[in-house]
Design an enzyme around this catalytic site. Structure first.
Site, mmCIF file in Angstrom:
data_model
loop_
_atom_site.group_PDB
_atom_site.id
_atom_site.type_symbol
_atom_site.label_atom_id
_atom_site.label_comp_id
_atom_site.label_asym_id
_atom_site.label_seq_id
_atom_site.Cartn_x
_atom_site.Cartn_y
_atom_site.Cartn_z
ATOM 1 N N LYS A 273 2.686 -3.348 14.992
ATOM 2 C CA LYS A 273 3.206 -3.128 13.631
ATOM 3 C C LYS A 273 4.733 -3.131 13.518
ATOM 4 O O LYS A 273 5.305 -2.572 12.575
ATOM 5 C CB LYS A 273 2.643 -1.841 13.005
ATOM 6 N N HIS B 81 1.637 -6.973 23.296
ATOM 7 C CA HIS B 81 1.946 -5.569 22.979
ATOM 8 C C HIS B 81 1.992 -4.715 24.250
ATOM 9 O O HIS B 81 1.944 -3.488 24.166
ATOM 10 C CB HIS B 81 0.859 -4.976 22.080
ATOM 11 N N ARG C 121 10.868 -1.355 15.496
ATOM 12 C CA ARG C 121 10.885 -1.016 14.068
ATOM 13 C C ARG C 121 10.912 0.502 13.948
ATOM 14 O O ARG C 121 10.358 1.204 14.823
ATOM 15 C CB ARG C 121 9.617 -1.575 13.406
ATOM 16 N N SER D 253 2.289 1.466 8.716
ATOM 17 C CA SER D 253 1.677 0.143 8.808
ATOM 18 C C SER D 253 0.433 0.203 9.709
ATOM 19 O O SER D 253 -0.605 -0.398 9.411
ATOM 20 C CB SER D 253 2.719 -0.837 9.363
#
Ligand code: A3P
Length: 286
Positions: A45, A100, A122, A130
């Site tokens: 995300k 990931h 982020r 998210s």
């Protein structure tokens, strides 16, 4: 809620659809990265699919025909997912991949290769929000429950790909390497052109001004949302319950303010301070 058994390796939880421990171990211990491989690495995300779009466009000098004709997961297969690895191994170099994986599970061969990694971060509060929405429609994870409940799961790292804090810290260990580039969702949001130029420099790709314009235009939220090859609306129903949410949801910075109460945000901050103690990096959200 998905009924399949959890997939875990070395204490890290993986999606229980599309991943198997044998492949994850193969990737960590045996998979050979090649010097011209480019890997888009993120915690979930954090802008993974956005980066896939940007890299796909840069790969083709800004020409959007590839992103309009080939699914994102085919252009850039998932390192460590069962089908993704089959695609990676069948792909002739140079390869674009997405992952990931926290650094400790990343291919060991990375340390002796010149393969390039772009690691995008982020604001973890936006990641949390998210992630919460994704967990409502993604069948590879358990139902997130309430925001309050998911907050605790997120803070304790009881989510797929483990703790945000541990993931970021694992990758910060290799931040100085010449083949690792740190990037953030917030920077891309503020100045996508500037980010694209930096990524091109890192990759050694010389795009002219019009080509860069085309990357920026075609990687916009709206263009991606309108592109069935990029918006994930065609992901099969056994992965996504499309009635319950959209992958390209809002695409903004600071949506956490619409979802977390003051008390939840303060709880987050306390854990953040504790877990990120000693990390001498200024992040865009600091
Ligand atoms: P939101 O859920 O906050 O909208 P990932 O690809 O790592 O799973 O991240 C998904 C997040 O990136 C989603 O955030 C999605 O909307 C956002 N995103 C994807 N493409 C984007 C774009 N072109 N511009 C801005 N945000 C984008």
């Amino acid at each position: 809620m998905s009924s399949a058994l959890n997939v875990t390796h070395k204490g890290i939880l993986f999606p229980n659809i599309g991943y198997d421990v044998e492949t994850i171990k193969f990737v960590e211990n045996e998979f050979q990265l090649l010097d011209d491989d480019v890997l888009n690495v993120t915690y979930p995300k954090s802008g993974t699919n956005w980066m896939t779009e940007i890299l796909s466009l840069i790969w083709h000098n800004g020409d959007p025909s590839w992103v309009r004709s080939s699914f994102a997961w085919k252009r850039s297969p998932w390192l460590a997912s069962s089908n993704g690895m089959k695609a990676v191994l069948a792909h002739p170099p140079p390869r674009l991949m997405v992952s990931h994986l926290p650094f400790q599970l990343f291919p060991k061969s990375f340390l002796s290769s010149k393969a390039k990694v772009i690691y995008t971060l982020r604001n973890p509060k936006d990641v949390l929000v998210s992630f919460y929405h994704l967990s409502k429609f993604y069948k590879g994870v358990k139902d997130p429950g309430t925001v309050e409940e998911f907050l605790e799961e997120f803070l304790s790292g009881n989510v797929i790909f483990g703790s945000w804090f541990d993931h970021v810290k694992s990758w910060l260990e290799v931040k100085g390497k010449p083949n690792v580039f740190f990037n953030s969702y917030e920077e891309m949001h503020q100045d996508l052109r500037g980010s694209v130029e930096k990524i091109c420099r890192f990759l050694g790709k010389e795009l002219n001004s019009q080509q860069i314009d085309s990357v920026v235009e075609n990687a916009s939220f709206q263009k991606m949302k309108d592109n069935p090859k990029s918006n994930l609306t065609t992901v099969p129903d056994h992965f996504f319950d499309h009635k319950k949410g959209k992958f390209l949801r809002k695409g903004i910075v600071g949506d956490w303010k619409n979802h977390l109460t003051v008390a939840q945000s303060e709880r987050f901050d306390r854990v953040y301070q504790e877990k990120m103690q000693g990390v001498n990096v200024t992040f865009p959200w600091d």
